[in-house]
Every structure is written in C-alpha cells, then in structure tokens.
Design a protein around this motif. Sequence first.
Motif, PDB file in Angstrom:
ATOM      1  N   UNK A 293       0.835  -1.208   0.000  1.00  0.00           N
ATOM      2  CA  UNK A 293       0.000   0.000   0.000  1.00  0.00           C
ATOM      3  C   UNK A 293       0.868   1.255   0.000  1.00  0.00           C
ATOM      4  N   UNK A 294       1.913   1.279   0.830  1.00  0.00           N
ATOM      5  CA  UNK A 294       2.814   2.430   0.846  1.00  0.00           C
ATOM      6  C   UNK A 294       3.500   2.601  -0.509  1.00  0.00           C
ATOM      7  N   UNK A 295       3.848   1.492  -1.129  1.00  0.00           N
ATOM      8  CA  UNK A 295       4.483   1.557  -2.446  1.00  0.00           C
ATOM      9  C   UNK A 295       3.532   2.151  -3.479  1.00  0.00           C
ATOM     10  N   UNK A 296       2.279   1.690  -3.493  1.00  0.00           N
ATOM     11  CA  UNK A 296       1.311   2.197  -4.455  1.00  0.00           C
ATOM     12  C   UNK A 296       1.022   3.682  -4.237  1.00  0.00           C
ATOM     13  N   UNK A 297       0.908   4.090  -2.987  1.00  0.00           N
ATOM     14  CA  UNK A 297       0.644   5.495  -2.701  1.00  0.00           C
ATOM     15  C   UNK A 297       1.836   6.371  -3.088  1.00  0.00           C
ATOM     16  N   UNK A 298       3.052   5.863  -2.874  1.00  0.00           N
ATOM     17  CA  UNK A 298       4.238   6.607  -3.281  1.00  0.00           C
ATOM     18  C   UNK A 298       4.336   6.743  -4.791  1.00  0.00           C
ATOM     19  N   UNK A 299       4.017   5.680  -5.509  1.00  0.00           N
ATOM     20  CA  UNK A 299       4.043   5.730  -6.980  1.00  0.00           C
ATOM     21  C   UNK A 299       2.963   6.678  -7.496  1.00  0.00           C
ATOM     22  N   UNK A 300       1.804   6.690  -6.858  1.00  0.00           N
ATOM     23  CA  UNK A 300       0.746   7.623  -7.269  1.00  0.00           C
ATOM     24  C   UNK A 300       1.201   9.069  -7.098  1.00  0.00           C
ATOM     25  N   UNK A 301       1.909   9.362  -6.007  1.00  0.00           N
ATOM     26  CA  UNK A 301       2.445  10.713  -5.815  1.00  0.00           C
ATOM     27  C   UNK A 301       3.550  11.017  -6.819  1.00  0.00           C
ATOM     28  N   UNK A 302       4.268   9.994  -7.264  1.00  0.00           N
ATOM     29  CA  UNK A 302       5.329  10.187  -8.257  1.00  0.00           C
ATOM     30  C   UNK A 302       4.777  10.803  -9.535  1.00  0.00           C
ATOM     31  N   UNK A 303       3.558  10.458  -9.905  1.00  0.00           N
ATOM     32  CA  UNK A 303       3.004  10.958 -11.160  1.00  0.00           C
ATOM     33  C   UNK A 303       2.905  12.483 -11.172  1.00  0.00           C
ATOM     34  N   UNK A 304       2.644  13.079 -10.020  1.00  0.00           N
ATOM     35  CA  UNK A 304       2.614  14.538  -9.949  1.00  0.00           C
ATOM     36  C   UNK A 304       3.982  15.150 -10.213  1.00  0.00           C
TER      37      UNK A 304
ATOM     38  N   UNK B 100     -11.653  -0.502  -7.456  1.00  0.00           N
ATOM     39  CA  UNK B 100     -12.224  -0.308  -6.118  1.00  0.00           C
ATOM     40  C   UNK B 100     -11.908  -1.459  -5.170  1.00  0.00           C
ATOM     41  N   UNK B 101     -11.195  -2.468  -5.656  1.00  0.00           N
ATOM     42  CA  UNK B 101     -10.853  -3.586  -4.772  1.00  0.00           C
ATOM     43  C   UNK B 101      -9.684  -3.258  -3.856  1.00  0.00           C
ATOM     44  N   UNK B 102      -8.926  -2.196  -4.171  1.00  0.00           N
ATOM     45  CA  UNK B 102      -7.778  -1.843  -3.359  1.00  0.00           C
ATOM     46  C   UNK B 102      -8.166  -1.004  -2.166  1.00  0.00           C
ATOM     47  N   UNK B 103      -7.194  -0.577  -1.369  1.00  0.00           N
ATOM     48  CA  UNK B 103      -7.474   0.276  -0.210  1.00  0.00           C
ATOM     49  C   UNK B 103      -8.084   1.605  -0.627  1.00  0.00           C
ATOM     50  N   UNK B 104      -8.774   2.225   0.308  1.00  0.00           N
ATOM     51  CA  UNK B 104      -9.473   3.482   0.034  1.00  0.00           C
ATOM     52  C   UNK B 104      -8.491   4.580  -0.365  1.00  0.00           C
ATOM     53  N   UNK B 105      -7.310   4.620   0.266  1.00  0.00           N
ATOM     54  CA  UNK B 105      -6.349   5.668  -0.057  1.00  0.00           C
ATOM     55  C   UNK B 105      -5.887   5.571  -1.505  1.00  0.00           C
ATOM     56  N   UNK B 106      -5.763   4.338  -2.032  1.00  0.00           N
ATOM     57  CA  UNK B 106      -5.307   4.156  -3.406  1.00  0.00           C
ATOM     58  C   UNK B 106      -6.348   4.680  -4.384  1.00  0.00           C
ATOM     59  N   UNK B 107      -7.615   4.396  -4.136  1.00  0.00           N
ATOM     60  CA  UNK B 107      -8.662   4.885  -5.031  1.00  0.00           C
ATOM     61  C   UNK B 107      -8.749   6.407  -5.004  1.00  0.00           C
ATOM     62  N   UNK B 108      -8.445   7.029  -3.865  1.00  0.00           N
ATOM     63  CA  UNK B 108      -8.428   8.489  -3.788  1.00  0.00           C
ATOM     64  C   UNK B 108      -7.309   9.062  -4.648  1.00  0.00           C
ATOM     65  N   UNK B 109      -6.144   8.426  -4.646  1.00  0.00           N
ATOM     66  CA  UNK B 109      -5.001   8.914  -5.423  1.00  0.00           C
ATOM     67  C   UNK B 109      -5.238   8.747  -6.919  1.00  0.00           C
ATOM     68  N   UNK B 110      -6.127   7.861  -7.305  1.00  0.00           N
ATOM     69  CA  UNK B 110      -6.341   7.577  -8.722  1.00  0.00           C
ATOM     70  C   UNK B 110      -6.858   8.815  -9.459  1.00  0.00           C
TER      71      UNK B 110
END
Length: 285
Positions: free
Chosen positions: A180-191, A228-238
Amino acid sequence: GSGGFRKRKHDNFPHGQRREEKENVNPSSALMASFKSFQLELDTRHDKYERLVKLSRDITIESKRTIFLLHRFTSAPNGEEILNESEVKLDAVRRKIKQVAQELIGEDMYQFHRAISPGLQEYVEAVSFQYFIRTRSLISVEEINKQLIFTAEDREETTNMTSNSHDKQPHTWSLKVTPVDYLLGVADLTGELMRLCISSVGNGDIDTPFELSQFLRQIYDGFTFIGNTGPYEVSKKLYTLKQSLAKVENACYTLKVRGSEIPKHMLADVFSTKTELIDQEEGLS
C-alpha cells in the motif's frame, strides 16, 4: 423536591467510610501489580509511537528536499552531479529509516504503521523519481526493500581490532515497505513527473514529454486493474493520477499540433496556462 439534585448511589455512604476503603487498598496486591504493568506497557508503547512519528516527519522532510533537488536535473549543466548529490541525501534518509527499523525490533510493524506510513510513502516517491531519471523505468518494491536492509558491526567488535574475523557477527535490521505504501508513493510520483514534463519543455526538451506520456499511461492502466478492490487511499489517489496524465497528454498534443509555430521559450508558459484551465474545469482551483 423540584430543583433538587439527584442523589448518587455512593452518597449514601459516609465520606469517611469511602476514604477508609480507599486507604485499605493494598498497593502490593496482585491486581494493583497487574494494572501497574499495564500502565508501564502502554506508556512505553506510546513513547515509541511518538519517536516513530518524529522519525517519519524527518524522513518526509529529507525526501521532499531530495525531490526538489532532482527537479533541477533538467536545468543543471551537469545532471550527474545532481544525481550524485541526491544519492547522498537518500543515504541520509535511509539512516533515519534504519533508526525506525531498530525501534521496531521485536514489535509488530502494523501496530505502528500509521506513525511511519507518511515517511515511507515520501521516501518511495523520492527513490522512484531518482530511479526514473536514471533509467526511464519504474523501480519495483523488491528493489526498494533491498536498499532497506542494514548491517552494522557490534560496538565491542569495532573497538577491539585484535578480535578474529570469524568472531564478528554483524547485526542486521530491515524494514519492508508495504504494498500500500508503495502504491501510494508511486501515485504521488506521477505529480512530480508532470512537473518534470513542464520543466523539460521549458528547457527545450521535446522528447521527454512523449516518454512521460507513455510511462504515465502504463501506470494509470496498472492502477485501473486495482480499481475499487484496493485500499481506500489508493482509489483516492487515482483521481490525482488521472489529472497528471491529462496534463501531460495535453502538453504532448500541443507539441504535436502547434509545436512548430510556438517558440521554445514560450512553450512552458502555454502549458502552464492550459494546466490552470484544466484545474478550473475540474474544480481544483
């Protein structure tokens, strides 16, 4: 009568009797000893949680400084110096993460995950940003965790230079970044990659935006598989990820259609204006 206070149950007992019962509590009883051990355990856990929060804050600050440094890569005359300096800063961040790993020895990491998660996400963002600048690819979570295995010789062995080499037993600490931390970090990388695209165009680099567009599209497609199967924080970053992709694709479209008629030194201003228009249409500003 009306307006009177309700009598509580223990008010039926004289005040002196209640004080006498309190004084009769045996501080050395098994019950009091149990509660004192509970108090000590909770205080120790709370103190450790606070130390981890402070370490996570330091990790976040140093990781952000590394990201700001890496944004100078496109305008610096010698980009290799920027990358070397960023590696020094990331080593300092890993030393902070080593302290986190030492704090979590013998503990369940998930009990303290909320304390360290913001710092780990920012570290993933900084490491993946540097890795992309070097290799134009995405670093894996396994590669990140390999960098978070720390070894150190025992203090007695480092001070005693006459000891035999086979007697040395290095201590090992490790800290694993959760998926989860990895996915959230990668989502922030896109910015950060979106900002890299705009700064690259401002410096006359026309090829980088098209590379970033394809790279961000692959990341976005990967996140859509989670859905939507992932954690709530990941769907927010999408949603933020989708906005970054739209801005980069819009920059590529402008380059393709009007790139020949707009001077290179004005391209960055055109993209910045279009980015503000996209934000206004989506209600972000």
